[in-house]
Design an enzyme around this catalytic site. Structure first.
Site, short mmCIF file in Angstrom:
data_model
loop_
_atom_site.label_atom_id
_atom_site.label_comp_id
_atom_site.label_asym_id
_atom_site.label_seq_id
_atom_site.Cartn_x
_atom_site.Cartn_y
_atom_site.Cartn_z
NE ARG A 141 -4.28 -1.36 0.18
CZ ARG A 141 -4.47 -2.34 -0.71
NH1 ARG A 141 -3.57 -2.58 -1.64
NH2 ARG A 141 -5.57 -3.07 -0.68
CG HIS A 161 -3.64 0.04 -6.51
ND1 HIS A 161 -3.96 0.59 -5.29
CD2 HIS A 161 -3.75 -1.30 -6.35
CE1 HIS A 161 -4.26 -0.39 -4.43
NE2 HIS A 161 -4.13 -1.54 -5.08
P1 NDP Z 1 -1.87 -12.06 3.86
O1 NDP Z 1 -2.69 -11.65 5.03
O2 NDP Z 1 -2.01 -13.43 3.33
O3 NDP Z 1 -0.31 -11.85 4.19
C1 NDP Z 1 0.16 -10.77 4.93
C2 NDP Z 1 1.56 -11.09 5.41
O4 NDP Z 1 2.07 -9.95 6.11
C3 NDP Z 1 1.58 -12.24 6.41
O5 NDP Z 1 2.70 -13.04 6.17
C4 NDP Z 1 1.69 -11.55 7.77
O6 NDP Z 1 2.33 -12.33 8.75
C5 NDP Z 1 2.56 -10.37 7.38
N1 NDP Z 1 2.43 -9.26 8.35
C6 NDP Z 1 1.34 -8.53 8.62
N2 NDP Z 1 1.61 -7.60 9.57
C7 NDP Z 1 2.91 -7.78 9.90
C8 NDP Z 1 3.78 -7.17 10.82
N3 NDP Z 1 3.37 -6.16 11.61
N4 NDP Z 1 5.05 -7.62 10.90
C9 NDP Z 1 5.47 -8.65 10.12
N5 NDP Z 1 4.69 -9.27 9.21
C10 NDP Z 1 3.43 -8.84 9.11
O7 NDP Z 1 -2.16 -10.98 2.73
P2 NDP Z 1 -1.95 -11.13 1.15
O8 NDP Z 1 -0.64 -11.75 0.90
O9 NDP Z 1 -3.15 -11.73 0.55
O10 NDP Z 1 -1.94 -9.58 0.72
C11 NDP Z 1 -0.94 -8.71 1.22
C12 NDP Z 1 -1.22 -7.27 0.81
O11 NDP Z 1 -0.94 -7.07 -0.56
C13 NDP Z 1 -2.67 -6.79 0.94
O12 NDP Z 1 -3.01 -6.48 2.26
C14 NDP Z 1 -2.67 -5.56 0.05
O13 NDP Z 1 -2.26 -4.43 0.80
C15 NDP Z 1 -1.59 -5.87 -0.99
N6 NDP Z 1 -2.16 -6.11 -2.33
C16 NDP Z 1 -1.84 -5.24 -3.34
C17 NDP Z 1 -2.31 -5.45 -4.61
C18 NDP Z 1 -1.89 -4.56 -5.73
O14 NDP Z 1 -2.40 -4.71 -6.85
N7 NDP Z 1 -0.97 -3.67 -5.49
C19 NDP Z 1 -3.18 -6.59 -4.94
C20 NDP Z 1 -3.47 -7.44 -3.82
C21 NDP Z 1 -2.97 -7.19 -2.56
P3 NDP Z 1 1.65 -13.72 9.26
O15 NDP Z 1 1.67 -14.64 8.08
O16 NDP Z 1 2.55 -14.19 10.32
O17 NDP Z 1 0.26 -13.36 9.70
C1 OXD Z 2 -6.01 -5.65 -3.25
C2 OXD Z 2 -5.63 -4.64 -4.23
O1 OXD Z 2 -5.87 -5.41 -2.05
O2 OXD Z 2 -5.96 -4.79 -5.43
O3 OXD Z 2 -6.46 -6.74 -3.67
O4 OXD Z 2 -4.96 -3.68 -3.87
#
Ligand code: NDP
Ligand code: OXD
Length: 311
Positions: free
Chosen positions: A226, A274
């Site tokens: 983000r 994005h």
């Molecule tokens: P998940 O919830 O599957 O994964 C998030 C990961 O971040 C997990 O491994 C989690 O740890 C880790 N995490 C969260 N908070 C912390 C912290 N404070 N310290 C360390 N590690 C942390 O989410 P997704 O993989 O599905 O998606 C991730 C992000 O990608 C979304 O939230 C979104 O912001 C972004 N996104 C962007 C897109 C784009 O087009 N640019 C499209 C889709 C998503 P743990 O596994 O231990 O819980």
């Molecule tokens: C998502 C994105 O969070 O597209 O899936 O940013």
């Protein structure tokens, strides 16, 4: 089996493509939300940007399905009752798209494409040296659904991988670092840093000058998490000082990125609007229907965002 009625509250420009996808799904009626439509009878809502007043008018609401993986806007919305599950989007199209974007950008940085582009502009034949992929230290902040899929693609290209998450992971070919105490060791000397974290109070502003200083000199940054993860004011100074060589940014504090923003014109910042990855409406709706059917049969919803941890 009865058909599922899903109220769709998405931006107008997406409605048609989602309706087309729903038309191919015999179990589902997708009903676009329009002001004036009474939402009271619907149990399922699909939404990403909260529509003011909508949830309050849905007394039978059983779950909200997010169009996207990141649900920070829904979690921050005080109109959504705590007991209504918010289901994050986890579906093969979104996952594959992100793994592809990460591989594409990592290869650009690995091969320092901006040097070749500059040479071509000047009609200059300038072969340059780059190390083998296994000598590149690549780190992924956020080793969840998308981070692990990205790691799979990068592993196939032999990069040396580290991942950082809240909890320790066992992902083949990835050295796992967990929690704030292990963040410095994760970062130390990385050549390419990829951010795939959710935006939470704990992760906001994590990409800042202090963090850049821990990476290898001349490292690259890829942010597809983000915009709020990056302290924008720190990026161009890091590029100008040489601490960072280049950046790929898909997300921004303000979207669309304003025309006057200096990131647009920086020769070593590569911008995508994005759409590193998008939910595929066909596979996304199939996943929503699968979850609803499983829930009707007594299973809990999967990928429900946890309010306390913020993702
Ligand atoms: P998940 O919830 O599957 O994964 C998030 C990961 O971040 C997990 O491994 C989690 O740890 C880790 N995490 C969260 N908070 C912390 C912290 N404070 N310290 C360390 N590690 C942390 O989410 P997704 O993989 O599905 O998606 C991730 C992000 O990608 C979304 O939230 C979104 O912001 C972004 N996104 C962007 C897109 C784009 O087009 N640019 C499209 C889709 C998503 P743990 O596994 O231990 O819980
Ligand atoms: C998502 C994105 O969070 O597209 O899936 O940013």
């Amino acid at each position: 089996m009865s058909r599922v009625q899903l109220l769709f509250a998405g931006a107008d420009e997406y409605t048609e493509i989602w309706q087309q996808a729903a038309a191919g799904n015999p179990g589902l009626d997708l009903v676009p939300y329009r002001p004036g439509l009474d939402p009271a009878g619907f149990r399922y809502l699909m939404m990403w940007r909260p529509v003011p007043g909508l949830v309050a008018a849905m007394p039978n609401l059983a779950a909200i399905f997010s169009f996207g993986a990141g649900v920070e806007r829904l979690l921050a919305n005080p109109e959504i009752p705590q007991q209504v599950p918010i289901v994050r989007m986890v579906e093969p199209g979104l996952t594959q798209g992100m793994a592809e974007y990460v591989l594409w950008q990592t290869l650009r940085h690995h091969r320092r494409i901006w040097e070749l582009e500059a040479a071509q502009q000047e009609i200059r034949w300038a072969p340059h040296w780059y190390p083998a992929a296994w000598d590149r230290q690549v780190g992924i902040l956020g080793l969840g659904t998308l981070g692990q899929a990205a790691a799979g693609h990068l592993r196939a290209f032999d990069f040396t991988l580290r991942g950082w998450s809240q909890s320790r992971k066992d992902v083949p070919g990835v050295t796992s670092f967990a929690g704030p105490a292990e963040l410095p060791a994760f970062l130390d000397g990385l050549d390419i840093l990829i951010c795939l974290l959710p935006l939470t109070p704990a992760t906001a502003g994590i990409l800042n000058a202090g963090l850049f200083a821990r990476l290898a000199r001349g490292a690259s940054l890829i942010n597809a998490g983000r915009g709020g993860h990056l302290n924008e004011a720190d990026l161009i100074p890091a590029l100008e000082s040489g601490q960072l060589a280049a950046a790929s940014l898909d997300v921004f504090a303000v979207e669309p990125l304003p025309a006057a923003h200096p990131f647009w014109r920086h020769p070593r910042i590569f911008i995508t609007p994005h759409n590193a990855s998008d939910t595929d409406p066909r596979t996304g709706l199939a996943e929503v229907l699968r979850q609803i059917r499983a829930h009707d049969a007594g299973a809990p919803f999967e990928h429900v965002a946890e309010r306390k941890r913020g993702y």
